[in-house]
Scaffold this motif. Structure first.
Motif, short mmCIF file in Angstrom:
data_model
loop_
_atom_site.label_atom_id
_atom_site.label_comp_id
_atom_site.label_asym_id
_atom_site.label_seq_id
_atom_site.Cartn_x
_atom_site.Cartn_y
_atom_site.Cartn_z
N SER A 1 2.84 0.28 -9.13
CA SER A 1 3.54 0.52 -7.87
C SER A 1 2.49 0.52 -6.77
O SER A 1 1.45 1.18 -6.92
N ILE A 2 2.72 -0.20 -5.69
CA ILE A 2 1.73 -0.34 -4.63
C ILE A 2 2.25 0.30 -3.36
O ILE A 2 3.19 -0.19 -2.73
N SER B 1 1.79 -1.82 0.73
CA SER B 1 1.58 -3.19 0.24
C SER B 1 1.27 -4.19 1.34
O SER B 1 0.77 -5.29 1.05
N ILE C 1 -1.93 -6.65 -4.66
CA ILE C 1 -0.94 -7.61 -5.15
C ILE C 1 -1.64 -8.81 -5.78
O ILE C 1 -1.27 -9.27 -6.87
N ALA D 1 -3.05 -7.84 -9.15
CA ALA D 1 -1.99 -7.71 -10.15
C ALA D 1 -1.51 -9.09 -10.61
O ALA D 1 -1.29 -9.32 -11.81
N VAL E 1 4.73 -5.91 -10.74
CA VAL E 1 4.78 -4.93 -9.65
C VAL E 1 6.18 -4.32 -9.66
O VAL E 1 7.17 -5.00 -9.41
N LEU F 1 7.12 -1.41 -4.18
CA LEU F 1 6.28 -1.65 -3.01
C LEU F 1 6.71 -0.67 -1.92
O LEU F 1 7.87 -0.28 -1.85
N PRO G 1 10.17 -6.72 -7.29
CA PRO G 1 10.07 -5.35 -7.78
C PRO G 1 11.46 -4.73 -7.90
O PRO G 1 12.43 -5.23 -7.34
#
Length: 381
Positions: free
Chosen positions: A6-7, A10, A19, A22, A29, A32, A50
């Motif tokens: 989980s970013i 982002s 990103i 990844a 992902v 975000l 996501p």
């Protein structure tokens, strides 16, 4: 290697590079988050698919919900949305790439769900290191630093017993105005301040690097990450940004981590640790390297660094007050509402004016953060 990420943040520089890392590693992902750049986060969501996207600004979140109505992606908003993204079940790692103290609650929530924290948000530990680190230890949540300097220290200490460490040598480039007196910086513009000589970063962290407040925040962060006192950390100005930091061991050995100045490297390591994988980034070529120099910081020319180091020794809510005041001041500077040298004035006066709580709980930290923000807006608008 982690299974999904989980970013948080982002659309920022670290978020975009996370990103990319990844995707290079083939890691899905799961969530975000962004502040309000909905065009970019929509593009990211459609590309990455996501399960969840959160936008902190509620009006922007409503607009994004309309834009993504033809997908199965759930859209959230506000702090609740950030926390949901940080605790989403599909992700076993959370990259905290949001800027400012807004990252604190989502980080604590992710810790409670035993996730790895790929920590890029300095303010989380600057403001509440005394709460965050014990919580991570209690929950068994890994904290792997993403900052190049803290990642370097982390790597240098791999396999070392704590008793072997004598000193952390925290390096910094000195920023674009290294060596200039404050009197020469009165007319510095935001456009000049964000032009870092070595690193490609977001606007806020670029200004912090110019004032060297960034190094002060890293100084406080290192205390908490590695469980050391202010006396165990020495700041070293290294303009070439090749040595990302060093540790001195009790026998006099110094171990350094070197690499090209590219944040993609520590981001990737935070996702693959304890393993290493091939990366698409440029490798260091010693034949191309020129001189590498090291010097002591000049605290008269970089008072923000000195203030941060003083706040580290004061402890309690002092670092939080300083960080929050600086955050607001930098935003005002970037919007041409404040002079460059006034950034330091804002942080100093906030620390001197607001009551410092010595052993604060989370509520007291959040209150100190808010009081500092209000103080700067009221006294420097």
């Amino acid at each position: 290697m982690i299974k999904a990420v989980s970013i948080l943040g982002s659309t920022g520089s670290i978020g975009r590079q996370s990103i990319a890392a990844a995707q290079h590693l083939g890691i899905p992902v799961a969530a975000l988050t962004a502040n309000r750049k909905i065009d970019l986060v929509e593009q990211q969501a459609r590309q990455l698919k996501p399960k969840y996207v959160a936008v902190f600004d509620e009006n922007a979140a409503n607009d994004l919900k309309i834009k993504l109505a033809d997908t199965n992606i759930k859209v959230g908003s506000g702090m609740t949305g950030l926390i949901e993204a940080a605790t989403i079940g599909e992700a076993d790692c959370v990259v905290t790439a949001v800027s400012g103290s807004v990252g604190l609650k989502p980080t604590l929530a992710a810790i409670e769900t035993h996730k790895r924290i790929a920590l890029a948000n300095k303010e989380t530990l600057v403001c509440a290191g005394e709460i965050v680190m014990p919580a991570a230890a209690e929950e068994g949540a890994e904290i792997v630093p993403v900052d190049s300097e803290h990642s370097a220290i982390f790597q240098c200490l791999m396999g070392r017993k704590k008793g072997e460490l004598k000193k952390i040598l925290l390096t910094g480039s000195g920023g674009p105005f290294r060596g200039r007196d404050r009197s020469e910086l009165e007319d510095i513009t935001p456009e000049q301040a964000v032009k870092h000589p070595n690193w490609s970063m977001g606007a806020k962290i670029s200004v912090d690097s110019a004032t060297m407040m960034n190094k002060g925040l890293e100084y406080i962060e290192a205390m908490h990450l590695f469980g050391v006192s202010p006396d165990d950390i020495q700041v070293v100005v290294h303009p070439q940004s090749i040595v990302h930091s060093m540790v001195e061991l009790i026998d006099g050995t110094v171990i350094a981590q070197l690499g090209v100045p590219d944040m993609g490297l520590p981001i990737q390591l935070a996702m693959t640790y304890p393993e290493r994988c091939a990366s698409p980034f440029k490798h260091l070529d010693f034949y191309d390297m020129k001189d590498m120099t090291f010097e002591a910081p000049d605290y008269e020319k970089t008072p923000c660094l000195k203030l941060a180091m003083d706040c580290a020794r004061i402890g309690g809510t002092a670092p939080c007050i300083m960080s929050a005041a600086n955050e607001v001041a930098v935003s005002m500077f970037l919007n041409h509402r404040l002079g460059y040298n006034q950034i330091y004035d804002c942080a100093l006066q906030a620390v001197e004016s607001i009551e410092i709580i010595k052993e604060p709980e989370l509520d007291a930290i959040l209150e100190a953060d808010e009081r500092a923000r209000v103080f700067v807006r009221e006294h420097f608008s």
